[in-house]
Each structure stands twice: as C-alpha cells, then as structure tokens.
Scaffold this motif. Structure first.
Motif, PDB file in Angstrom:
ATOM      1  N   ASN A  85     -13.225 -36.236 -37.164  1.00  0.00           N
ATOM      2  CA  ASN A  85     -13.977 -35.034 -36.807  1.00  0.00           C
ATOM      3  C   ASN A  85     -13.259 -34.099 -35.845  1.00  0.00           C
ATOM      4  O   ASN A  85     -13.886 -33.252 -35.222  1.00  0.00           O
ATOM      5  N   ASP A  86     -11.947 -34.276 -35.708  1.00  0.00           N
ATOM      6  CA  ASP A  86     -11.252 -33.382 -34.767  1.00  0.00           C
ATOM      7  C   ASP A  86     -10.589 -32.225 -35.512  1.00  0.00           C
ATOM      8  O   ASP A  86     -10.323 -32.287 -36.714  1.00  0.00           O
ATOM      9  N   ILE A  87     -10.332 -31.199 -34.745  1.00  0.00           N
ATOM     10  CA  ILE A  87      -9.865 -29.929 -35.313  1.00  0.00           C
ATOM     11  C   ILE A  87      -8.525 -30.092 -36.048  1.00  0.00           C
ATOM     12  O   ILE A  87      -8.291 -29.429 -37.071  1.00  0.00           O
ATOM     13  N   LYS A  88      -7.666 -31.004 -35.560  1.00  0.00           N
ATOM     14  CA  LYS A  88      -6.354 -31.185 -36.208  1.00  0.00           C
ATOM     15  C   LYS A  88      -6.521 -31.713 -37.636  1.00  0.00           C
ATOM     16  O   LYS A  88      -5.838 -31.261 -38.553  1.00  0.00           O
ATOM     17  N   HIS A  89      -7.414 -32.684 -37.794  1.00  0.00           N
ATOM     18  CA  HIS A  89      -7.648 -33.232 -39.138  1.00  0.00           C
ATOM     19  C   HIS A  89      -8.235 -32.162 -40.056  1.00  0.00           C
ATOM     20  O   HIS A  89      -7.874 -32.056 -41.222  1.00  0.00           O
ATOM     21  N   ILE A  90      -9.166 -31.379 -39.514  1.00  0.00           N
ATOM     22  CA  ILE A  90      -9.813 -30.353 -40.350  1.00  0.00           C
ATOM     23  C   ILE A  90      -8.771 -29.322 -40.813  1.00  0.00           C
ATOM     24  O   ILE A  90      -8.722 -28.956 -41.990  1.00  0.00           O
ATOM     25  N   MET A  91      -7.920 -28.917 -39.882  1.00  0.00           N
ATOM     26  CA  MET A  91      -6.868 -27.944 -40.230  1.00  0.00           C
ATOM     27  C   MET A  91      -5.958 -28.518 -41.316  1.00  0.00           C
ATOM     28  O   MET A  91      -5.610 -27.838 -42.279  1.00  0.00           O
ATOM     29  N   LYS A  92      -5.555 -29.785 -41.122  1.00  0.00           N
ATOM     30  CA  LYS A  92      -4.648 -30.448 -42.058  1.00  0.00           C
ATOM     31  C   LYS A  92      -5.271 -30.493 -43.461  1.00  0.00           C
ATOM     32  O   LYS A  92      -4.599 -30.280 -44.466  1.00  0.00           O
ATOM     33  N   ALA A  93      -6.574 -30.813 -43.500  1.00  0.00           N
ATOM     34  CA  ALA A  93      -7.274 -30.917 -44.782  1.00  0.00           C
ATOM     35  C   ALA A  93      -7.288 -29.568 -45.504  1.00  0.00           C
ATOM     36  O   ALA A  93      -7.001 -29.497 -46.705  1.00  0.00           O
ATOM     37  N   ILE A  94      -7.590 -28.525 -44.766  1.00  0.00           N
ATOM     38  CA  ILE A  94      -7.660 -27.183 -45.373  1.00  0.00           C
ATOM     39  C   ILE A  94      -6.257 -26.767 -45.841  1.00  0.00           C
ATOM     40  O   ILE A  94      -6.081 -26.235 -46.939  1.00  0.00           O
ATOM     41  N   GLU A  95      -5.253 -27.076 -45.007  1.00  0.00           N
ATOM     42  CA  GLU A  95      -3.869 -26.725 -45.387  1.00  0.00           C
ATOM     43  C   GLU A  95      -3.397 -27.492 -46.623  1.00  0.00           C
ATOM     44  O   GLU A  95      -2.606 -26.999 -47.408  1.00  0.00           O
ATOM     45  N   SER A  96      -3.927 -28.716 -46.788  1.00  0.00           N
ATOM     46  CA  SER A  96      -3.496 -29.533 -47.940  1.00  0.00           C
ATOM     47  C   SER A  96      -4.130 -29.052 -49.244  1.00  0.00           C
ATOM     48  O   SER A  96      -3.754 -29.495 -50.322  1.00  0.00           O
ATOM     49  N   GLY A  97      -5.107 -28.170 -49.141  1.00  0.00           N
ATOM     50  CA  GLY A  97      -5.727 -27.639 -50.355  1.00  0.00           C
ATOM     51  C   GLY A  97      -7.200 -27.939 -50.510  1.00  0.00           C
ATOM     52  O   GLY A  97      -7.798 -27.637 -51.544  1.00  0.00           O
TER      53      GLY A  97
ATOM     54  N   ARG B 169     -24.420 -26.703 -40.776  1.00  0.00           N
ATOM     55  CA  ARG B 169     -25.492 -26.095 -41.571  1.00  0.00           C
ATOM     56  C   ARG B 169     -25.213 -24.612 -41.735  1.00  0.00           C
ATOM     57  O   ARG B 169     -25.504 -23.811 -40.852  1.00  0.00           O
ATOM     58  N   GLY B 170     -24.632 -24.239 -42.823  1.00  0.00           N
ATOM     59  CA  GLY B 170     -24.456 -22.820 -43.125  1.00  0.00           C
ATOM     60  C   GLY B 170     -23.111 -22.244 -42.761  1.00  0.00           C
ATOM     61  O   GLY B 170     -22.730 -21.197 -43.269  1.00  0.00           O
ATOM     62  N   LEU B 171     -22.395 -22.901 -41.873  1.00  0.00           N
ATOM     63  CA  LEU B 171     -21.139 -22.319 -41.401  1.00  0.00           C
ATOM     64  C   LEU B 171     -19.952 -22.812 -42.238  1.00  0.00           C
ATOM     65  O   LEU B 171     -19.693 -24.004 -42.292  1.00  0.00           O
ATOM     66  N   PRO B 172     -19.215 -21.896 -42.870  1.00  0.00           N
ATOM     67  CA  PRO B 172     -18.039 -22.340 -43.624  1.00  0.00           C
ATOM     68  C   PRO B 172     -16.954 -22.869 -42.682  1.00  0.00           C
ATOM     69  O   PRO B 172     -16.790 -22.347 -41.576  1.00  0.00           O
ATOM     70  N   THR B 173     -16.234 -23.885 -43.117  1.00  0.00           N
ATOM     71  CA  THR B 173     -15.231 -24.517 -42.262  1.00  0.00           C
ATOM     72  C   THR B 173     -14.177 -23.532 -41.726  1.00  0.00           C
ATOM     73  O   THR B 173     -13.819 -23.607 -40.548  1.00  0.00           O
ATOM     74  N   ARG B 178     -11.978 -20.808 -36.861  1.00  0.00           N
ATOM     75  CA  ARG B 178     -11.599 -19.517 -36.286  1.00  0.00           C
ATOM     76  C   ARG B 178     -12.419 -19.123 -35.050  1.00  0.00           C
ATOM     77  O   ARG B 178     -11.893 -18.507 -34.135  1.00  0.00           O
ATOM     78  N   TYR B 179     -13.687 -19.467 -35.061  1.00  0.00           N
ATOM     79  CA  TYR B 179     -14.561 -18.921 -34.017  1.00  0.00           C
ATOM     80  C   TYR B 179     -15.097 -19.941 -33.014  1.00  0.00           C
ATOM     81  O   TYR B 179     -15.906 -19.609 -32.170  1.00  0.00           O
ATOM     82  N   PHE B 180     -14.679 -21.195 -33.136  1.00  0.00           N
ATOM     83  CA  PHE B 180     -15.202 -22.231 -32.238  1.00  0.00           C
ATOM     84  C   PHE B 180     -14.065 -22.994 -31.559  1.00  0.00           C
ATOM     85  O   PHE B 180     -12.987 -23.137 -32.120  1.00  0.00           O
TER      86      PHE B 180
END
Lengths: 134, 304
Positions: A85-97, B169-173, B178-180
């Motif tokens: 649930n950390d921002i680094k993992h989320i970024m990595k996931a989005i970057e991977s497609g 809930r409602g917020l796109p990743t 970008r905003y948090f």
C-alpha cells in the motif's frame, strides 16, 4: 459477456473477487500465480485482469510486464489488488502498465469504482469525467 | 450529568426530530429511526445518559449547548466520497466550466460554492478538475468556497486527511499519486490543493451574505433532508447569490419540480440548472454584497 481473470494465491480472495464480478455479469476465470495467469492469457485474452502483487512462481509485477509484452497483451485492463500500500509500489504498478490499483482491504464499492474508472463496468452508461479531461 | 426524564412528554424520537428540524432544517422520517438511534448511541453511552429520554431532556431544556451542537452535527454529517456520482463532475468539466470560460472576461474570478461540503471530498474533487483544466482556464482565478454546518467535519475537511478506504472510493489512482501525500496509513491532500479551498461554517437556513456572488453552486444530496418550505427557502436564497448566467448543480436524483420556480433544469443535462429569470436581467433580484476582502476593507476605511 465481459471476461475477467482473477489472479491471487489466496483461494479466499479469488473467490471473493470472483463472486462480485460474477454478480455484475462477468465471466470469470481464476489463476493462483503469474505463470498460470500468463498461460490462461495465451489461450484466451480476458478483457480485465485483477491481479495480486505477491505470489509464488511469478509475482504480479512480473506478470503484468510479461502480459504487456505479449501480442494483444495491451488489450486487457489491469487492476492490481494488493496489500502493498505504499506510494512506490503504486507508482511501479502504473509504470509497468497497470490501469488501476486497489489497496487491500477493499470492499465491493471500491472494486466496482475501479472497474468503472477503467471503463469496464457492465451497464455503465456514463463516461468518466476524468477520461474526458485527461 | 444527572438523568432527568420527567419533562419529556411523548415519543422522544419525535421530540428529537422536531429539535433537529428547528435547529438545522433537517427532516427525518419514521423509517430512519434505527439510523438516528445508532448515531446517538455513542453520545448517550459517553455521557452516561438514561437512554434516548435522557438525551432529549438535555436538548429540549437547553441543559448543554455543546451537546446540542454535537447532536445536530452528528445527524447532519453525510457520507461522501471523491467524484461522487461522477456525472455532475462530467457536466462541470464539459458543460459548465467551458461556458463560464466563454462568457467571462479573463480578469474575472470564477467563484464556486460547494454547499454542505461535509469532509471536503466535493470541493477537493473540483480543485483537481480545475488543476487538470488549467490550460483551458487561461490564467483565470477560481475561488472555491466550501461550507458545512458542522465545525467538526469542517476541521476534517481543512486537514484533508483521508483513510485508505476514503481515497479509493471514486478517486482514480493517477489522481491519488498526483494530489496526495502518504502519511502512514492515511493520505493527505497536498497543501497546494488544500490552499485553493476556503472552508467556512454556514447553516443553509441562515444568512448567505458572507458567501457573496457565485458562478456555480454545488448543492447535491442536501435538499432531500429539508421539507418543502425549507427547500424553497434554500433555493430562493441561493438564487440571490448566483450570477444570472450561473449554474446550480443538484444531486443525480434531485429536482426542483414542484418545489421552486427559481431554477430550470437544462433539458440536455438534467442536474445542471439555471436561474429561471436569467433573461429578465439583474433588476429582478436583490443584489448580494461581495464578500469583504482585507484590501476592500482597508480602502473603505481610508476613504472615510
């Protein structure tokens, strides 16, 4: 019928997600790791994939990278669903497609929201404000 | 606190409903009894009161103003989420904002009022859209004023700190990224976005003069809690604050039909309403004073 693939090493989580998807009209297939998920995609490419991060054999990130390199691998919408649930993992996931990211724990409303946001929720008639404003 | 039930006559639930209507205009029907009781139970337990009777006794006898305020605030807080119902935000970005950009000179500030903003998700969603549409705005200033009856919920809104559930809930990743900022297991709206929203306490049955003239009012899922007289009053007052060519945004299932003749719905975009007397000119409606700014106050003082 929209086709979905649920990839998670937990049978309970696969079942929970599959039940929600089936209740809103998806035809659901399940896989318990990245290797089996990749094989399933080679056989028949689903329209949406819900994928966990931490799995034995091939993790979610490796699977998404492999998927996006496949012919037609760009087609499915991919939503990560993980305890990372950390921002680094989320970024990595989005970057991977990946198209979207769900942090566990989650509920039905969150899953439906994310499916809607990637434009794959059945019966959804309105386009997203966010898609429109890019 | 000593329980005293002697003065409460009749069904305490009905007495509480009458109290809430008087204090906030909130209408609660008989089917909501379970909801009301479950929201009041933590207060009753914490204060050691003799159940519902004990609570109502304190309220109707003015024994504790802070407790009365807490009860009203607890009952008027609405659950909300980012980009709730999605469609009004589509209409805002695709219909309302382009129209305002087309009709307003570039030097004129566009003012948006989020009425009953609860924990802030609506005004922050608007701020995100405005940030996304920065290029189209061409340097125009936009003010977002967000009001609610509850001080407690406004404090949460100002802080802009949300749980993992709330941001999903409602917020796109991409918007989350970008905003948090991540703060432990919570997520906080970045300061640059928080500073764009002015939060103020306002009772919709009270005076709106401090709001000044606005171009857009978001008043979604609020009117449903008022009776017809309350709805009429709120809509009439909102009309006075809204620019002649401004827009009122209602909730997806709300309408002014049979309640007010102040507004008409756009036939193409159901929840977008315009003033019904827009073509009759400003003379028809009383002017609303612009909110006093420090600079305006200083100029007035210097001018004697």
């Amino acid at each position: 019928m929209t086709t979905a693939l649920v990839v998670d090493d937990s049978r309970v989580v696969r079942g929970f997600i599959s039940k929600i998807l089936e209740s809103i009209g998806f035809v659901v297939q399940q896989a318990e790791n990245g290797v089996l998920a990749k094989a399933a995609c080679e056989k028949s490419m689903p329209e949406v994939i819900i994928v966990d991060w931490n799995m034995p054999e091939m993790n979610g990130l490796e699977f998404v990278e492999a998927l996006r390199a496949m012919p037609n691998g760009h087609e499915p919408k991919v939503v990560f669903c993980t305890t990372e649930n950390d921002i680094k993992h989320i970024m990595k996931a989005i970057e991977s497609g990946a198209d979207e990211y769900i942090m566990k724990p989650f509920d039905r409303a969150i899953l439906e929201t994310k499916l809607d946001q990637v434009g794959i929720l059945p019966h959804s008639v309105e386009t997203s404000a966010l898609a429109a404003i890019g | 606190m000593t329980p005293n039930t002697a003065k409460v006559s009749g069904d305490p639930y009905e007495v509480l409903c009458a109290f809430l209507k008087k204090e906030s205009g909130l209408i609660i029907d008989a089917q909501k009894r379970y909801l009301v009781e479950s929201k009041m139970q933590p207060i009753i337990r914490r204060e050691g009161l003799n159940g519902f009777h004990g609570l109502v006794d304190i309220l109707i006898n003015n024994k504790s103003a802070p407790l009365a305020k807490e009860v009203v605030e607890t009952m008027t807080i609405n659950e909300t989420y980012f980009f709730r119902d999605k469609v009004p935000f589509d209409k805002f970005s695709q219909v309302v904002l382009p129209k305002l950009i087309e009709t307003r000179p570039a030097y004129k500030t566009i003012r948006i009022w989020s009425a009953a903003c609860s924990s802030g998700q609506e005004p922050y969603s608007l701020a995100m859209i405005l940030d996304q549409m920065k290029a189209q705005l061409g340097g125009r200033r936009v003010e977002i004023i967000a009001t609610d009856l509850s001080e407690a919920i406004l404090a949460k809104a100002r802080e802009g700190l949300y749980s993992q559930f709330e941001v999903q809930r409602g917020l796109p990743t991409p918007f989350l990224l970008r905003y948090f900022d991540q703060k432990g297991d919570k997520w906080q709206i970045k300061e640059s976005l928080r500073s764009q929203v002015q939060f103020r306490r306002l009772n919709l049955l009270g005076d709106y003069n401090a709001i000044g003239n606005v171009d857009v009012i978001f008043c979604r899922n609020v009117l449903i809690y008022f009776d017809n007289a309350g709805k009429r009053e709120v809509l009439a007052k909102m009309r006075r604050n809204l620019a002649n060519d401004g827009f009122l945004m209602l909730g997806a299932s709300e309408s002014v039909l049979g309640t007010s003749t102040e507004f008409v719905a756009d036939p193409m975009h159901r929840m977008v309403l315009s003033p019904a007397d827009a073509n009759l000119g400003a003379a028809r409606r009383p002017a609303v004073a612009a909110p006093a700014t420090p600079a305006a106050l200083r100029a007035a003082i210097l001018a004697g």
